[in-house]
Motif scaffolding. Structure first.
Motif, PDB file in Angstrom:
ATOM      1  N   VAL A 280      49.181  20.207  11.559  1.00  0.00           N
ATOM      2  CA  VAL A 280      48.326  21.227  12.171  1.00  0.00           C
ATOM      3  C   VAL A 280      46.863  20.799  12.191  1.00  0.00           C
ATOM      4  CG1 VAL A 280      47.672  22.625  10.159  1.00  0.00           C
ATOM      5  CG2 VAL A 280      48.178  23.758  12.330  1.00  0.00           C
ATOM      6  N   GLY A 281      46.561  19.641  11.596  1.00  0.00           N
ATOM      7  CA  GLY A 281      45.196  19.134  11.617  1.00  0.00           C
ATOM      8  C   GLY A 281      44.351  19.555  10.441  1.00  0.00           C
ATOM      9  N   GLY A 282      44.995  19.994   9.354  1.00  0.00           N
ATOM     10  CA  GLY A 282      44.260  20.438   8.177  1.00  0.00           C
ATOM     11  C   GLY A 282      44.002  21.936   8.196  1.00  0.00           C
ATOM     12  N   VAL A 283      43.722  22.490   7.038  1.00  0.00           N
ATOM     13  CA  VAL A 283      43.494  23.932   6.902  1.00  0.00           C
ATOM     14  C   VAL A 283      42.149  24.167   6.224  1.00  0.00           C
ATOM     15  CG1 VAL A 283      44.325  26.078   5.871  1.00  0.00           C
ATOM     16  CG2 VAL A 283      45.957  24.409   6.773  1.00  0.00           C
ATOM     17  N   GLU A 284      41.332  25.008   6.822  1.00  0.00           N
ATOM     18  CA  GLU A 284      40.018  25.310   6.253  1.00  0.00           C
ATOM     19  C   GLU A 284      40.146  26.343   5.140  1.00  0.00           C
ATOM     20  OE1 GLU A 284      35.873  25.735   8.362  1.00  0.00           O
ATOM     21  OE2 GLU A 284      36.812  27.715   8.269  1.00  0.00           O
ATOM     22  N   PHE A 300      37.706  19.253  -6.149  1.00  0.00           N
ATOM     23  CA  PHE A 300      37.046  19.997  -5.080  1.00  0.00           C
ATOM     24  C   PHE A 300      35.707  20.543  -5.545  1.00  0.00           C
ATOM     25  CE2 PHE A 300      41.672  20.753  -4.566  1.00  0.00           C
ATOM     26  CZ  PHE A 300      41.860  20.052  -3.393  1.00  0.00           C
ATOM     27  N   LYS A 301      34.777  20.599  -4.605  1.00  0.00           N
ATOM     28  CA  LYS A 301      33.514  21.266  -4.822  1.00  0.00           C
ATOM     29  C   LYS A 301      33.581  22.662  -4.207  1.00  0.00           C
ATOM     30  CE  LYS A 301      31.487  17.780  -6.825  1.00  0.00           C
ATOM     31  NZ  LYS A 301      31.130  17.838  -8.268  1.00  0.00           N
ATOM     32  N   LYS A 302      32.807  23.560  -4.750  1.00  0.00           N
ATOM     33  CA  LYS A 302      32.771  24.929  -4.248  1.00  0.00           C
ATOM     34  C   LYS A 302      32.283  24.961  -2.803  1.00  0.00           C
ATOM     35  CE  LYS A 302      30.551  29.397  -5.128  1.00  0.00           C
ATOM     36  NZ  LYS A 302      29.615  30.143  -6.020  1.00  0.00           N
ATOM     37  N   GLY A 303      32.921  25.810  -1.987  1.00  0.00           N
ATOM     38  CA  GLY A 303      32.486  25.988  -0.602  1.00  0.00           C
ATOM     39  C   GLY A 303      33.589  25.757   0.413  1.00  0.00           C
ATOM     40  N   LYS A 304      33.251  25.914   1.694  1.00  0.00           N
ATOM     41  CA  LYS A 304      34.213  25.750   2.779  1.00  0.00           C
ATOM     42  C   LYS A 304      34.478  24.274   3.035  1.00  0.00           C
ATOM     43  CE  LYS A 304      33.509  30.004   5.415  1.00  0.00           C
ATOM     44  NZ  LYS A 304      33.181  30.579   6.752  1.00  0.00           N
ATOM     45  N   GLN A 305      35.731  23.962   3.251  1.00  0.00           N
ATOM     46  CA  GLN A 305      36.137  22.592   3.549  1.00  0.00           C
ATOM     47  C   GLN A 305      37.530  22.592   4.139  1.00  0.00           C
ATOM     48  OE1 GLN A 305      36.567  20.623  -0.561  1.00  0.00           O
ATOM     49  NE2 GLN A 305      35.549  22.589  -0.942  1.00  0.00           N
ATOM     50  N   THR A 306      37.844  21.547   4.899  1.00  0.00           N
ATOM     51  CA  THR A 306      39.167  21.417   5.513  1.00  0.00           C
ATOM     52  C   THR A 306      40.019  20.499   4.657  1.00  0.00           C
ATOM     53  OG1 THR A 306      38.266  21.750   7.734  1.00  0.00           O
ATOM     54  CG2 THR A 306      40.425  20.706   7.580  1.00  0.00           C
ATOM     55  N   LEU A 307      41.151  21.022   4.195  1.00  0.00           N
ATOM     56  CA  LEU A 307      42.028  20.287   3.293  1.00  0.00           C
ATOM     57  C   LEU A 307      43.117  19.550   4.068  1.00  0.00           C
ATOM     58  CD1 LEU A 307      42.564  22.910   0.417  1.00  0.00           C
ATOM     59  CD2 LEU A 307      40.673  21.312   0.775  1.00  0.00           C
ATOM     60  N   GLY A 309      46.865  17.395   3.935  1.00  0.00           N
ATOM     61  CA  GLY A 309      48.118  17.717   3.266  1.00  0.00           C
ATOM     62  C   GLY A 309      48.102  17.360   1.788  1.00  0.00           C
ATOM     63  N   GLU A 310      47.575  16.190   1.466  1.00  0.00           N
ATOM     64  CA  GLU A 310      47.494  15.750   0.068  1.00  0.00           C
ATOM     65  C   GLU A 310      46.590  16.671  -0.743  1.00  0.00           C
ATOM     66  OE1 GLU A 310      45.888  11.845  -2.461  1.00  0.00           O
ATOM     67  OE2 GLU A 310      46.217  11.711  -0.297  1.00  0.00           O
ATOM     68  N   GLN A 311      45.442  17.024  -0.185  1.00  0.00           N
ATOM     69  CA  GLN A 311      44.510  17.903  -0.895  1.00  0.00           C
ATOM     70  C   GLN A 311      45.078  19.313  -1.036  1.00  0.00           C
ATOM     71  OE1 GLN A 311      41.235  17.307   1.837  1.00  0.00           O
ATOM     72  NE2 GLN A 311      40.133  16.024   0.357  1.00  0.00           N
ATOM     73  N   ALA A 312      45.760  19.790  -0.006  1.00  0.00           N
ATOM     74  CA  ALA A 312      46.331  21.127  -0.048  1.00  0.00           C
ATOM     75  C   ALA A 312      47.394  21.238  -1.137  1.00  0.00           C
ATOM     76  CB  ALA A 312      46.928  21.477   1.309  1.00  0.00           C
ATOM     77  N   LEU A 313      48.226  20.217  -1.249  1.00  0.00           N
ATOM     78  CA  LEU A 313      49.261  20.236  -2.284  1.00  0.00           C
ATOM     79  C   LEU A 313      48.637  20.255  -3.677  1.00  0.00           C
ATOM     80  CD1 LEU A 313      52.274  20.191  -2.825  1.00  0.00           C
ATOM     81  CD2 LEU A 313      52.205  17.685  -2.774  1.00  0.00           C
ATOM     82  N   ALA A 314      47.570  19.482  -3.852  1.00  0.00           N
ATOM     83  CA  ALA A 314      46.876  19.481  -5.141  1.00  0.00           C
ATOM     84  C   ALA A 314      46.259  20.847  -5.428  1.00  0.00           C
ATOM     85  CB  ALA A 314      45.799  18.402  -5.149  1.00  0.00           C
ATOM     86  N   PHE A 315      45.739  21.486  -4.394  1.00  0.00           N
ATOM     87  CA  PHE A 315      45.091  22.786  -4.565  1.00  0.00           C
ATOM     88  C   PHE A 315      46.084  23.860  -5.006  1.00  0.00           C
ATOM     89  CE2 PHE A 315      43.749  26.870  -2.652  1.00  0.00           C
ATOM     90  CZ  PHE A 315      42.576  27.057  -3.348  1.00  0.00           C
ATOM     91  N   VAL A 316      47.242  23.940  -4.361  1.00  0.00           N
ATOM     92  CA  VAL A 316      48.193  25.011  -4.693  1.00  0.00           C
ATOM     93  C   VAL A 316      48.943  24.742  -5.993  1.00  0.00           C
ATOM     94  CG1 VAL A 316      48.487  25.641  -2.273  1.00  0.00           C
ATOM     95  CG2 VAL A 316      50.049  23.978  -3.307  1.00  0.00           C
TER      96      VAL A 316
END
Length: 434
Positions: A280-284, A300-307, A309-316
């Motif tokens: 989908v091109g990343g998720v903000e 991650f740093k605080k604030g808006k950013q586009t994650l 797939g690798e970053q999203a998996l780490a986040f959840v």
């Protein structure tokens, strides 16, 4: 008196017709044949040794314009000016006239017919493409969960309830992908997150079930053996039910401990989750605080950013870096899944086949659903999750009262009962997580 310029004498001109000449003969260079129509004169007539062709005084008789032609009656010469036939055929139409087809006017285009044909063509293409896409997508769904094996189920209420599970399955992942996504190489699979999504007339409600929730394993039918195992009152963590006998026992355990009927089951693994995000091109995301977790790989740093797939998996997956541990992690999971659903449902994805089909392919290949799940059910689930992120619904954790004697998270019995009654009757949810 000689009036000619010097060196040019009138006498040198000889008997010529023209200036200063009395000769009746025209200059040879200026002789003009008279065009006449009709029969040629016979010998003895004018021009053939008879009377001279000129009138008295030797001046040529000039034709007169009579009735559209030069000459007198019977002269036979017609200029055509009087009938409009100067050039070409009658009517001034050019060579061949109206009968030869060379200059027939082109008929005016039938725009109504053209629009009708174009519309029918476009509608036909759209219908054929939609039908083909539907069957292609439907064939990719992995309907591996048989909810008919779940026994002693509560009665269904109003609305629809989905049990959404994120597993730590590494199926289909290469060693390089496992290393890059920091998933490890554990055998089998366990639940990493569990949520109940209720859809109805009062907006969607998304409820996270912490995996450390204390539950009682009920009697159940084995998914492979078909044997019924009676309940012993054994208490354990909720995710242990999945590890013990898969999705069917997990559904049975959730229903037995909540008295809420589950209509559909949806599961996605690590690899599939990352693939959908990349497709989908990343998720903000708007991350509320700095996060650094060496186990999940989150940084991650605080604030808006586009994650990615690798970053999203780490986040959840992150929980050790969060103050509320698993409870805060479930909140992050809800936020991200809602944002992902919102991104998938945007026109930039749906109307772009180069993004839509890869996204659908990545998602459908990695999803595991129940045998009664259809594409419209799946679409309804995504739209409901999009509604949660858009403020049309509510997201919450299952109400917790504290820790059980075994250290697991204990649900607040009274609040859970009220919540379930509101969901069954498809009422507006008033219960809070606190």
């Amino acid at each position: 008196m000689n009036t000619w310029p010097e060196g040019r004498s009138d006498d040198n001109r000889g008997n010529r017709y023209g200036h200063g000449s009395s000769s009746a003969q025209p200059e040879s260079a200026r002789v003009m044949r008279q065009v006449r129509r009709g029969p040629a004169p016979s010998p003895g007539q004018a021009g053939y040794g008879g009377a001279p062709p000129y009138g008295a005084g030797g001046v040529p008789q000039q034709p007169s314009y009579v009735d559209g032609g030069y000459g007198g009656p019977g002269d036979g010469y017609d200029s055509g000016y009087n009938t409009g036939q100067v050039y070409g055929a009658p009517g001034g139409r050019g060579p061949g006239g109206p009968g030869d087809g060379m200059y027939e006017p082109r008929p005016a285009p039938n725009w109504r017919r053209r629009i009708k044909v174009t519309t029918i063509t476009l509608v036909t293409v759209l219908v054929v493409t939609s039908v083909a896409t539907y069957f292609w997508a439907d064939s990719k769904l992995n309907r591996d969960v048989d909810l008919s094996q779940v026994i002693e189920r509560p009665e269904a209420g109003e609305g629809t309830n989905y049990l959404i599970v994120g597993s730590d399955s590494r199926a289909g992942m290469s060693a390089e992908e496992k290393k890059r996504l920091r998933t490890g190489s554990a055998e089998g699979k366990r639940t990493d997150s569990m949520m109940i999504l209720h859809t109805g007339s009062n907006g969607p409600t998304l409820i996270s079930l912490p995996r450390d929730s204390n539950v009682t394993i009920p009697s159940f039918k084995g998914s492979d053996s078909g044997k019924v195992y009676p309940g012993t009152g054994r208490q354990t963590k909720l995710n242990a039910a999945y590890a013990e006998d898969g999705p069917e026992l997990l559904v049975r355990t959730v229903e037995a401990n909540t008295d809420l009927h589950i209509d559909h089951y949806v599961e996605i693994g690590f690899g599939g989750f990352a693939s959908i995000v990349d497709a989908v091109g990343g998720v903000e995301m708007d991350i509320p605080q700095d996060i650094k977790d060496t186990k999940s790989g989150a940084d991650f740093k605080k604030g808006k950013q586009t994650l990615t797939g690798e970053q999203a998996l780490a986040f959840v997956r992150t929980r050790y870096a969060l103050k509320g541990s698993d409870l805060d992690r479930t909140k992050n999971q809800q936020k991200f899944l809602s944002a992902l659903a919102n991104q998938v449902a945007t026109p930039s994805t749906i109307l772009n086949p180069f993004k839509l089909y890869p996204t659908m392919g990545a998602g459908l290949d990695s999803l595991v659903v129940d045998k009664d799940m259809g594409l419209f059910d799946l679409a309804s689930m995504f739209w409901a999750m999009k509604g949660v992120s858009g403020g049309e619904g509510k997201s919450m954790n299952m109400p917790i009262s504290g820790n059980a004697a075994n250290g697991n998270l204990q649900w607040d019995t009274a609040k859970v009962k009220q919540l379930v009654n509101e969901l069954k009757n498809d009422e507006k949810v008033t219960v809070s997580s606190n």
